[in-house]
Motif scaffolding. Structure first.
Motif, short mmCIF file in Angstrom:
data_model
loop_
_atom_site.label_atom_id
_atom_site.label_comp_id
_atom_site.label_asym_id
_atom_site.label_seq_id
_atom_site.Cartn_x
_atom_site.Cartn_y
_atom_site.Cartn_z
N GLU A 11 0.82 -1.23 0.00
CA GLU A 11 0.00 0.00 0.00
C GLU A 11 0.84 1.27 0.00
OE1 GLU A 11 -2.53 -3.23 1.66
OE2 GLU A 11 -0.50 -2.56 2.05
N PHE A 77 1.96 -8.30 -6.42
CA PHE A 77 2.30 -6.91 -6.68
C PHE A 77 3.41 -6.85 -7.72
CE2 PHE A 77 4.55 -2.90 -5.52
CZ PHE A 77 3.49 -2.03 -5.72
N TYR A 171 -5.94 -3.55 -4.47
CA TYR A 171 -5.20 -2.96 -3.36
C TYR A 171 -6.06 -2.05 -2.48
CZ TYR A 171 -1.65 -4.87 -6.32
OH TYR A 171 -0.94 -5.73 -7.10
#
Length: 189
Positions: A11, A77, A171
């Protein structure tokens, strides 16, 4: 005494990083935990990018040492697997003997994501081992990510919650995080 929970995940790289970190921290506080987040760190002044990287690492490790447990966002990611920094943090906490919990917002298992990467061109060899088009073995255990992450969490009594968020919310969807948080709270009592 309130338990401190380290909130790891990619994040910090998002355009809305502060909003996401604040939302997760608020949920942790509502659950009765004290959140520690890499996005909250104060980085000392440095003279170069390399020194800044080392300072960030030092502050993150200090927070992890202060934490009682971790919740790691293992949503793939920039590729087919978890963020490498998050994987390091999870490993750090496992090695520290602290409770570990994780979640992912991708339901497709690791070997399925490898297959997708190669357009389905993975196949079992004569010995029953899944291989990519280059002949390299692919972990095929039905796990959410590399066995060292997934099995490492479960072997320590933690959980890895598997969500199935929409692509545009990978996300930002906190459903799996909330489930993971509730289990962490229960296990940390």
């Amino acid at each position: 005494m309130t338990k401190k929970i380290y909130l790891a995940g990619p994040e910090v790289f998002l355009p809305n990083a502060r909003e996401m970190l604040d939302r997760k921290a608020a949920l942790a506080r509502e659950a009765g935990l004290h959140p520690l987040s890499p996005g909250d760190l104060e980085i000392p002044q440095t003279n170069s990018k390399r020194e800044r990287a080392a300072a960030i690492n030092a502050v993150d490790e200090k927070m992890m040492m202060e934490a009682d447990a971790i919740i790691a966002n293992l949503t793939p990611f920039r590729g087919i697997a978890a963020d490498t920094g998050t994987a390091f943090e999870l490993g750090f906490m496992c090695a520290s003997g602290k409770p570990v919990f994780a979640y992912t917002n991708v339901a497709r298992d690791y070997s399925g994501r490898v297959s997708d990467l190669y357009g389905g061109a993975v196949a079992y060899d004569g010995e029953g081992r899944l291989r990519d088009p280059n002949g390299i073995a692919v972990e095929d255990f039905g796990l959410a990510d590399n066995l060292m992450l997934h099995a490492g969490i479960e072997r320590r009594g933690g959980v890895l919650i598997v969500g199935d968020a929409a692509r545009e919310a990978l996300y930002t969807d906190l459903s799996a995080f909330k489930t993971c948080l509730a289990i962490a709270v229960e296990k940390l009592r």
